[in-house]
Design an enzyme around this catalytic site. Structure first.
Site, mmCIF file in Angstrom:
data_model
loop_
_atom_site.group_PDB
_atom_site.id
_atom_site.type_symbol
_atom_site.label_atom_id
_atom_site.label_comp_id
_atom_site.label_asym_id
_atom_site.label_seq_id
_atom_site.Cartn_x
_atom_site.Cartn_y
_atom_site.Cartn_z
ATOM 1 N N ARG A 46 29.754 -15.537 19.262
ATOM 2 C CA ARG A 46 30.154 -14.121 19.130
ATOM 3 C C ARG A 46 29.851 -13.542 17.748
ATOM 4 N NH1 ARG A 46 34.799 -15.926 21.861
ATOM 5 N NH2 ARG A 46 34.605 -15.560 24.103
ATOM 6 N N LYS A 84 19.488 -3.127 13.301
ATOM 7 C CA LYS A 84 19.088 -3.198 14.717
ATOM 8 C C LYS A 84 18.426 -4.546 14.976
ATOM 9 C CE LYS A 84 18.203 1.604 15.977
ATOM 10 N NZ LYS A 84 17.159 2.571 16.366
ATOM 11 N N GLU A 88 4.503 2.565 8.957
ATOM 12 C CA GLU A 88 5.925 2.943 8.824
ATOM 13 C C GLU A 88 6.175 3.617 7.472
ATOM 14 O OE1 GLU A 88 7.996 2.866 11.295
ATOM 15 O OE2 GLU A 88 7.569 1.164 12.605
ATOM 16 N N LYS A 139 15.537 4.917 4.287
ATOM 17 C CA LYS A 139 16.098 4.439 5.558
ATOM 18 C C LYS A 139 17.597 4.174 5.412
ATOM 19 C CE LYS A 139 15.891 1.513 9.515
ATOM 20 N NZ LYS A 139 15.186 0.608 10.381
ATOM 21 N N GLU A 179 23.364 5.503 15.748
ATOM 22 C CA GLU A 179 22.427 6.428 16.394
ATOM 23 C C GLU A 179 23.118 7.322 17.421
ATOM 24 O OE1 GLU A 179 18.531 4.532 16.758
ATOM 25 O OE2 GLU A 179 18.082 5.857 18.407
ATOM 26 N N ARG A 206 19.691 9.220 13.038
ATOM 27 C CA ARG A 206 18.919 7.970 13.003
ATOM 28 C C ARG A 206 17.747 8.024 13.980
ATOM 29 N NH1 ARG A 206 20.932 1.703 12.436
ATOM 30 N NH2 ARG A 206 18.814 0.882 12.378
ATOM 31 N N ASN A 212 12.521 7.605 14.662
ATOM 32 C CA ASN A 212 11.678 7.169 15.776
ATOM 33 C C ASN A 212 10.427 8.008 15.971
ATOM 34 O OD1 ASN A 212 12.273 4.995 17.926
ATOM 35 N ND2 ASN A 212 14.249 5.539 17.041
ATOM 36 N N HIS A 244 7.430 6.686 17.871
ATOM 37 C CA HIS A 244 7.843 5.480 18.588
ATOM 38 C C HIS A 244 7.993 5.672 20.094
ATOM 39 C CE1 HIS A 244 8.402 4.068 14.533
ATOM 40 N NE2 HIS A 244 8.823 2.885 14.929
ATOM 41 N N HIS A 296 5.869 2.920 21.581
ATOM 42 C CA HIS A 296 6.461 1.813 22.348
ATOM 43 C C HIS A 296 5.846 1.734 23.744
ATOM 44 C CE1 HIS A 296 10.459 1.382 19.883
ATOM 45 N NE2 HIS A 296 9.444 0.789 19.303
ATOM 46 N N HIS A 308 2.345 -3.465 16.022
ATOM 47 C CA HIS A 308 3.373 -2.431 16.182
ATOM 48 C C HIS A 308 2.968 -1.177 15.397
ATOM 49 C CE1 HIS A 308 7.310 -0.625 16.649
ATOM 50 N NE2 HIS A 308 7.433 -0.525 15.348
HETATM 51 P P1 NAD Z 1 5.531 -9.896 12.955
HETATM 52 O O1 NAD Z 1 6.871 -10.381 12.663
HETATM 53 O O2 NAD Z 1 4.878 -10.306 14.225
HETATM 54 O O3 NAD Z 1 4.574 -10.255 11.733
HETATM 55 C C1 NAD Z 1 3.229 -9.900 11.792
HETATM 56 C C2 NAD Z 1 2.322 -11.115 11.511
HETATM 57 O O4 NAD Z 1 2.378 -11.420 10.126
HETATM 58 C C3 NAD Z 1 2.728 -12.375 12.250
HETATM 59 O O5 NAD Z 1 1.564 -13.033 12.676
HETATM 60 C C4 NAD Z 1 3.431 -13.201 11.166
HETATM 61 O O6 NAD Z 1 3.330 -14.569 11.419
HETATM 62 C C5 NAD Z 1 2.653 -12.817 9.953
HETATM 63 N N1 NAD Z 1 3.327 -12.932 8.669
HETATM 64 C C6 NAD Z 1 4.625 -12.696 8.386
HETATM 65 N N2 NAD Z 1 4.828 -12.785 7.066
HETATM 66 C C7 NAD Z 1 3.654 -13.091 6.503
HETATM 67 C C8 NAD Z 1 3.227 -13.279 5.168
HETATM 68 N N3 NAD Z 1 4.028 -13.121 4.115
HETATM 69 N N4 NAD Z 1 1.914 -13.591 4.942
HETATM 70 C C9 NAD Z 1 1.048 -13.700 5.997
HETATM 71 N N5 NAD Z 1 1.392 -13.518 7.266
HETATM 72 C C10 NAD Z 1 2.684 -13.189 7.516
HETATM 73 O O7 NAD Z 1 5.493 -8.290 12.992
HETATM 74 P P2 NAD Z 1 6.031 -7.158 12.014
HETATM 75 O O8 NAD Z 1 4.959 -6.158 11.964
HETATM 76 O O9 NAD Z 1 6.593 -7.700 10.762
HETATM 77 O O10 NAD Z 1 7.257 -6.565 12.849
HETATM 78 C C11 NAD Z 1 7.043 -5.954 14.099
HETATM 79 C C12 NAD Z 1 8.318 -6.066 14.886
HETATM 80 O O11 NAD Z 1 9.377 -5.391 14.195
HETATM 81 C C13 NAD Z 1 8.228 -5.438 16.264
HETATM 82 O O12 NAD Z 1 8.802 -6.291 17.209
HETATM 83 C C14 NAD Z 1 9.049 -4.175 16.135
HETATM 84 O O13 NAD Z 1 9.616 -3.789 17.344
HETATM 85 C C15 NAD Z 1 10.087 -4.616 15.142
HETATM 86 N N6 NAD Z 1 10.742 -3.521 14.430
HETATM 87 C C16 NAD Z 1 12.111 -3.534 14.372
HETATM 88 C C17 NAD Z 1 12.777 -2.545 13.691
HETATM 89 C C18 NAD Z 1 14.264 -2.604 13.567
HETATM 90 O O14 NAD Z 1 14.871 -1.633 13.083
HETATM 91 N N7 NAD Z 1 14.893 -3.682 13.957
HETATM 92 C C19 NAD Z 1 12.053 -1.518 13.037
HETATM 93 C C20 NAD Z 1 10.667 -1.546 13.121
HETATM 94 C C21 NAD Z 1 10.013 -2.548 13.810
HETATM 95 N N1 GLY Z 2 13.338 1.725 13.361
HETATM 96 C C1 GLY Z 2 14.283 2.729 13.689
HETATM 97 C C2 GLY Z 2 15.693 2.402 13.342
HETATM 98 O O1 GLY Z 2 15.976 1.414 12.725
HETATM 99 O O2 GLY Z 2 16.575 3.126 13.698
#
Ligand code: NAD
Ligand code: GLY
Length: 338
Positions: A95, A117, A159, A198, A208, A213, A217, A220, A224, A237
């Site tokens: 939990r 998130k 972003e 942010k 949100e 918030r 998006n 997005h 998405h 992404h």
């Molecule tokens: P990711 O985590 O897949 O990383 C991208 C690539 O970079 C991967 O192949 C990873 O192995 C590699 N990598 C990571 N760190 C590295 C480093 N220092 N050097 C070399 N390679 C490295 O993708 P991302 O772009 O970081 O994140 C995308 C994800 O984030 C999506 O799933 C998206 O939905 C999510 N997201 C979430 C929020 C949120 O608020 N929670 C906001 C925006 C995006």
């Molecule tokens: N990436 C949008 C949010 O965190 O609300």
């Protein structure tokens, strides 16, 4: 050293090695290989395909097998995929146990690690299962950015540019006048600026519910849907969000919310930063619209979008006409009619 203290966590742009006592660290195979001196307990496959139930179950099982307790801390060391997945596991295991984010991509440093998130994807849509679960701490070390492949750096830039477009005209102008690279001396200050932007929005509307918030998006709703329809494989992404920002700024223009020429200006800036503005979108525009209706902002089957009205300002718009969305997607897609 830069610190931003909010009630959501502690952000610092300096690496503070943590004591590895009761910590369970999870990363992906790319990060594990690049940073073999960082001790980790579980290594997952890289990529969006890990943000699913199978890998969630793998993480939870690993925590239980390692007898991780309620007072233990899980560390998510990686990009947004690791942060979202591990954060969701931390939110639900027993939990909820403590978790720390150590974001290693530009995208994760400026966006996904901030704001709490966490979640996983379903075949039907992105991030459809999840929680608001702020980490106790976010440790941002900009040195991780140096090992990022250019494509992943650009993914994060999407972003960063988005923050300029929705909230900060000066940031947008700065990025257009002098595109950011991993070697730019401004890298840390730009990252810090994005974290602050942010964090301020999240502070004002953590769950949100107030319409603030959701403005984050921009790009997005369409982005998405493109990710879902292209199987999370064709685009990063950030690339999908770039296409989404083009579509949504064009939609804003056609609706008369934004002045003419805004989308063109945005496209020029995105291209300058190595991001796509046209391409395969994953099929028929009407099918993309159906995917958009599963977006969490959607109300009673209508489309709700955060639309930029001018560089640096945006508003949340309800009842975006489907006909306008289909028209725009048809014009910018290489696969319309498929
Ligand atoms: P990711 O985590 O897949 O990383 C991208 C690539 O970079 C991967 O192949 C990873 O192995 C590699 N990598 C990571 N760190 C590295 C480093 N220092 N050097 C070399 N390679 C490295 O993708 P991302 O772009 O970081 O994140 C995308 C994800 O984030 C999506 O799933 C998206 O939905 C999510 N997201 C979430 C929020 C949120 O608020 N929670 C906001 C925006 C995006
Ligand atoms: N990436 C949008 C949010 O965190 O609300």
């Amino acid at each position: 050293m830069i610190t931003v203290q909010t009630h959501h966590g502690f952000y610092c742009v300096k690496f503070e090695p943590f004591e590895r006592s009761d910590f369970f660290t999870i990363t992906d195979a790319h990060v594990a290989k690049l940073y073999p001196n960082l001790r980790v307990d579980l290594i997952l496959e890289p990529g969006e395909s890990s943000k699913d139930f199978v890998h969630y179950q793998q993480v939870i099982a690993a925590l239980a097998d390692a007898r991780v307790q309620r007072k233990s801390t899980v560390v998510a060391l990686g990009g947004g995929v690791i942060g979202d997945l591990v954060g969701f596991a931390a939110a639900t295991y027993m939990r909820g146990i403590r978790f720390i984010q150590v974001p290693t991509t530009l995208l994760a440093q400026v966006d996904s690690s901030v704001g709490g998130k966490v979640g996983i994807d379903l075949p039907q849509g992105k991030n459809l299962v999840g929680a608001f679960y702020p980490p106790c701490e976010v440790i941002v070390d900009t040195r991780f950015i140096q090992s990022l492949p250019l494509r992943e750096f650009r993914c994060g830039l999407a972003e960063v540019l988005k923050y300029g477009l929705i909230l900060d005209q000066e940031l947008w102008n700065q990025l257009i006048a002098s595109p950011l690279t991993a070697l730019s001396t401004e890298l840390s200050s730009v990252i810090e600026r994005c974290i602050r932007l942010k964090a301020d929005v999240v502070e004002s509307d953590e769950f949100e519910t107030k319409g603030e918030r959701a403005k984050l998006n921009f790009g997005h709703t369409v982005g998405h849907a493109i990710e879902v329809r292209t199987g999370y494989e064709k685009y990063t992404h950030g690339e999908a969000i770039s296409l989404g920002m083009v579509a949504e700024s064009w939609i804003a223009e056609k609706m008369g919310i934004a002045k003419r020429g805004l989308s063109e200006a945005i496209q020029t800036g995105l291209v300058q930063n190595g991001l796509p503005v046209r391409g395969l979108l994953g099929g028929n525009p009407s099918d993309l619209v159906q995917s958009m209706k599963l977006d969490k902002k959607s109300e009673n089957g209508t489309l709700v979008m955060s639309l930029v009205t001018d560089i640096g300002t945006c508003e949340l718009v309800k009842d975006v006409p489907e006909s306008v969305v289909v028209e725009v997607l048809s014009e910018m897609s290489d696969d319309a009619g498929m």
